[in-house]
Motif scaffolding. Structure first.
Motif, short mmCIF file in Angstrom:
data_model
loop_
_atom_site.label_atom_id
_atom_site.label_comp_id
_atom_site.label_asym_id
_atom_site.label_seq_id
_atom_site.Cartn_x
_atom_site.Cartn_y
_atom_site.Cartn_z
N THR A 206 -1.28 1.99 0.87
CA THR A 206 -1.53 0.70 0.51
C THR A 206 0.05 -0.04 0.65
OG1 THR A 206 -3.21 1.21 -0.77
CG2 THR A 206 -2.44 -1.00 -1.04
N LEU A 207 0.08 -1.15 1.18
CA LEU A 207 1.62 -1.75 1.74
C LEU A 207 1.19 -3.05 1.13
CD1 LEU A 207 4.36 -1.80 3.31
CD2 LEU A 207 3.01 -2.60 5.09
N GLN A 208 2.22 -3.39 0.40
CA GLN A 208 2.25 -4.91 -0.23
C GLN A 208 3.22 -5.61 0.90
OE1 GLN A 208 3.65 -7.59 -3.96
NE2 GLN A 208 2.52 -5.81 -4.43
N VAL A 209 2.78 -6.51 1.31
CA VAL A 209 3.82 -7.58 2.11
C VAL A 209 3.91 -8.71 1.22
CG1 VAL A 209 4.14 -8.86 4.21
CG2 VAL A 209 3.01 -6.70 4.44
N ASN A 210 5.19 -8.95 0.72
CA ASN A 210 5.37 -10.00 -0.10
C ASN A 210 6.08 -11.18 0.32
OD1 ASN A 210 6.60 -11.78 -2.40
ND2 ASN A 210 5.39 -9.82 -3.59
N PHE A 211 5.37 -12.35 0.24
CA PHE A 211 6.06 -13.88 0.79
C PHE A 211 6.53 -14.53 -0.23
CE2 PHE A 211 3.69 -12.78 4.49
CZ PHE A 211 3.96 -13.55 5.45
N GLY A 212 6.86 -13.92 -1.59
CA GLY A 212 7.34 -14.74 -2.45
C GLY A 212 6.82 -15.84 -3.25
N GLY A 213 7.42 -16.41 -4.31
CA GLY A 213 6.78 -17.74 -4.79
C GLY A 213 6.75 -18.71 -4.06
N GLY A 265 -2.82 -14.09 -1.67
CA GLY A 265 -1.95 -15.37 -2.08
C GLY A 265 -1.14 -15.15 -3.25
N PHE A 266 -1.03 -16.19 -3.99
CA PHE A 266 -0.30 -16.18 -5.21
C PHE A 266 -1.10 -15.55 -6.50
CE2 PHE A 266 1.19 -18.03 -9.39
CZ PHE A 266 2.74 -17.87 -9.30
N VAL A 267 -0.61 -14.66 -7.03
CA VAL A 267 -1.11 -14.24 -8.37
C VAL A 267 -0.40 -14.28 -9.40
CG1 VAL A 267 -2.56 -12.39 -6.87
CG2 VAL A 267 -0.37 -11.72 -7.71
N TYR A 273 -0.81 -5.61 -8.94
CA TYR A 273 -0.75 -5.31 -7.45
C TYR A 273 0.39 -4.53 -7.32
CZ TYR A 273 -4.35 -8.85 -6.39
OH TYR A 273 -5.54 -9.19 -6.48
N LEU A 274 1.53 -4.41 -8.12
CA LEU A 274 2.70 -3.47 -7.85
C LEU A 274 2.10 -2.26 -8.12
CD1 LEU A 274 5.58 -5.61 -9.36
CD2 LEU A 274 5.58 -4.67 -7.25
N MET A 275 1.31 -1.93 -9.19
CA MET A 275 0.97 -0.68 -9.56
C MET A 275 -0.09 0.04 -8.35
SD MET A 275 1.05 -0.68 -13.75
CE MET A 275 0.14 -2.22 -13.82
N ALA A 276 -0.71 -1.02 -7.59
CA ALA A 276 -1.86 -0.37 -6.75
C ALA A 276 -0.94 -0.22 -5.47
CB ALA A 276 -2.92 -1.47 -6.68
N SER A 277 0.31 -0.42 -5.10
CA SER A 277 1.01 -0.34 -3.91
C SER A 277 1.64 1.01 -3.78
CB SER A 277 1.81 -1.58 -3.66
OG SER A 277 1.14 -2.85 -3.81
N ASP A 278 1.79 1.58 -2.64
CA ASP A 278 2.59 2.67 -2.45
C ASP A 278 4.06 2.02 -2.13
OD1 ASP A 278 0.93 5.01 -2.53
OD2 ASP A 278 -0.16 4.01 -0.84
N MET A 279 4.30 1.02 -1.37
CA MET A 279 5.52 0.64 -1.46
C MET A 279 5.53 -0.93 -0.87
SD MET A 279 6.37 1.80 2.69
CE MET A 279 7.78 0.56 3.09
N LEU A 280 6.52 -1.49 -1.07
CA LEU A 280 6.51 -3.27 -0.75
C LEU A 280 7.19 -3.31 0.55
CD1 LEU A 280 5.83 -3.08 -3.87
CD2 LEU A 280 6.89 -5.46 -4.29
N ALA A 281 7.13 -4.48 1.22
CA ALA A 281 8.03 -4.97 2.09
C ALA A 281 8.10 -6.54 2.11
CB ALA A 281 7.52 -4.52 3.58
N GLY A 282 9.27 -6.99 2.67
CA GLY A 282 9.17 -8.64 2.67
C GLY A 282 10.62 -8.76 2.27
N ARG A 283 10.92 -10.10 2.25
CA ARG A 283 12.31 -10.65 2.01
C ARG A 283 12.74 -10.18 0.61
NH1 ARG A 283 12.05 -16.42 2.60
NH2 ARG A 283 12.82 -16.33 4.48
#
Length: 374
Positions: A206-213, A265-267, A273-283
């Motif tokens: 599971t990859l989280q792609v983060n677009f920030g606030g 989207g925004f949560v 969602y952090l705990m559900a992810s294996d890693m994060l990607a983004g700015r």
């Protein structure tokens, strides 16, 4: 005590720590008011212009690099603006002091940090101004202000950077990172428990792609993901505008069957969602990055703005992520490698123990009160 907690409405990176500290100050029994700097001095139009320019710079990172690097070193400019504010907003500042009767001003942005400390000194109000440096790994030269009561920074590297830049060492304090309550106070869940809670697939990378606030980010990685053949679940998080959402929906519609994508989207429950992810990607926004540290999730940096270049160095120093800014091929290589060899995550997990950052908005709030009383 009466405390003004001042932020700048230009990005969540300054608002979130200001809000976290304000909540803890109130929990400790103090009267803490959260307010935007441009509203406080009744220069709202300038605030709107500032926010617009910053968002445009985020959309065009090459221009942001040039603009921010120039501003970082150009201390003459901030001193000139401070002289103008003394001339045209001294009366408004005195009104603020009369209205709020602050025992202290706490801020999380270089503008109010520099300008309010100057106004307090020259107005002879002598309200102590304290500053939490959200650029936790390296302080911009333009943020050096020796009229401060105290400057709080969450890393040794940041403290050293401030002192080398000219900040009086007697004002510099190593402090905990003020995590937002939703992260700090959340129950720790396993990946399986978090995925079950969020109705996500189990036993899949599971990859989280983060677009920030602000919801401003490049879509190049998401476009390139369609070439990955490993099973993968993608969580797209952030304040996504309608135009961007339509673009992302089109990208997702082209994904092969091995990729499951969730455009979230925004949560407010970013912790889940952090705990559900294996890693994060983004700015590599500072709050998102340090929250990833807290939940022990490696971070793949896909974009860099000038103010967080030092964060990429920190990630690589402690081997808790990868700096692949503007290199989509490298980004895909990293994701393929981790998705196909999940045991690598266990090796990376050990490195989080070496990161010397402490986490607590309450402890920072206590430090602020103690310094003010001293």
């Amino acid at each position: 005590m009466n405390i003004l907690c001042v932020y700048v409405d230009g990005g969540k990176g300054h608002y979130i720590p200001a809000k976290a500290v304000q909540e803890q100050l109130e929990a400790l029994g103090h009267n803490a008011v959260l307010v935007d700097f441009f509203h406080l001095l009744n220069i709202r139009f300038i605030g709107k212009v500032n926010k617009y320019i910053w968002r445009k710079l985020l959309e065009h990172s090459s221009y942001e690099m040039k603009f921010s690097s120039r501003n970082d070193q150009n201390t003459r400019e901030i001193r000139a603006v401070s002289r103008i504010l003394r001339a045209v907003r001294m009366r408004q500042f005195r009104r603020v002091v009369a209205q709020y009767k602050p025992d202290m001003i706490f801020t999380t942005h270089p503008y109010p940090e520099y300008f309010l400390a100057d106004l307090s000194f020259w107005s002879k109000a002598n309200v102590p101004v304290t500053y939490y440096a959200t650029d936790v790994f390296a302080l911009p030269r333009s943020a050096v202000q020796n009229k401060l009561k105290a400057m709080y920074i969450a890393t040794e590297e940041g403290c050293q950077s401030a002192i080398e830049g000219g900040q009086n060492p007697d004002t510099v304090r190593l402090c905990p990172f003020p995590l937002q309550a939703s992260c700090f106070e959340s129950s720790r869940l396993t990946k399986s428990e978090a995925r079950s809670k969020l109705s996500l697939k189990q036993d899949i990378f599971t990859l989280q792609v983060n677009f920030g606030g602000e919801g401003v980010g490049a879509t190049s990685l998401l476009k390139a993901l369609k070439d990955i053949r490993e099973p993968i679940q993608v969580l797209i998080i952030g304040g996504i505008e309608e135009r961007t959402r339509q673009e992302l929906e089109k990208i997702i519609s082209d994904y092969p069957d091995n990729i499951t994508a969730h455009l979230i989207g925004f949560v407010s429950n970013v912790n889940d969602y952090l705990m559900a992810s294996d890693m994060l990607a983004g700015r590599s926004g500072i709050n998102t990055l340090v929250e990833a540290f807290y939940f022990r999730r490696p971070f793949l940096i896909t974009e860099l703005v000038y103010t967080v270049i030092s964060s990429a160095a920190y990630v690589e120093k402690y081997k808790v992520g990868w700096n692949a800014a503007a290199d989509v091929e490298k980004q895909i290589e990293v994701i393929k490698q981790i998705a196909s060899q999940p045991a690598l995550l266990d090796e990376i997990d050990k490195n989080f123990d070496k990161i010397p950052i402490r986490y607590s908005a309450r402890e920072l709030a206590k430090m602020i009160i103690e310094d003010c009383r001293a």
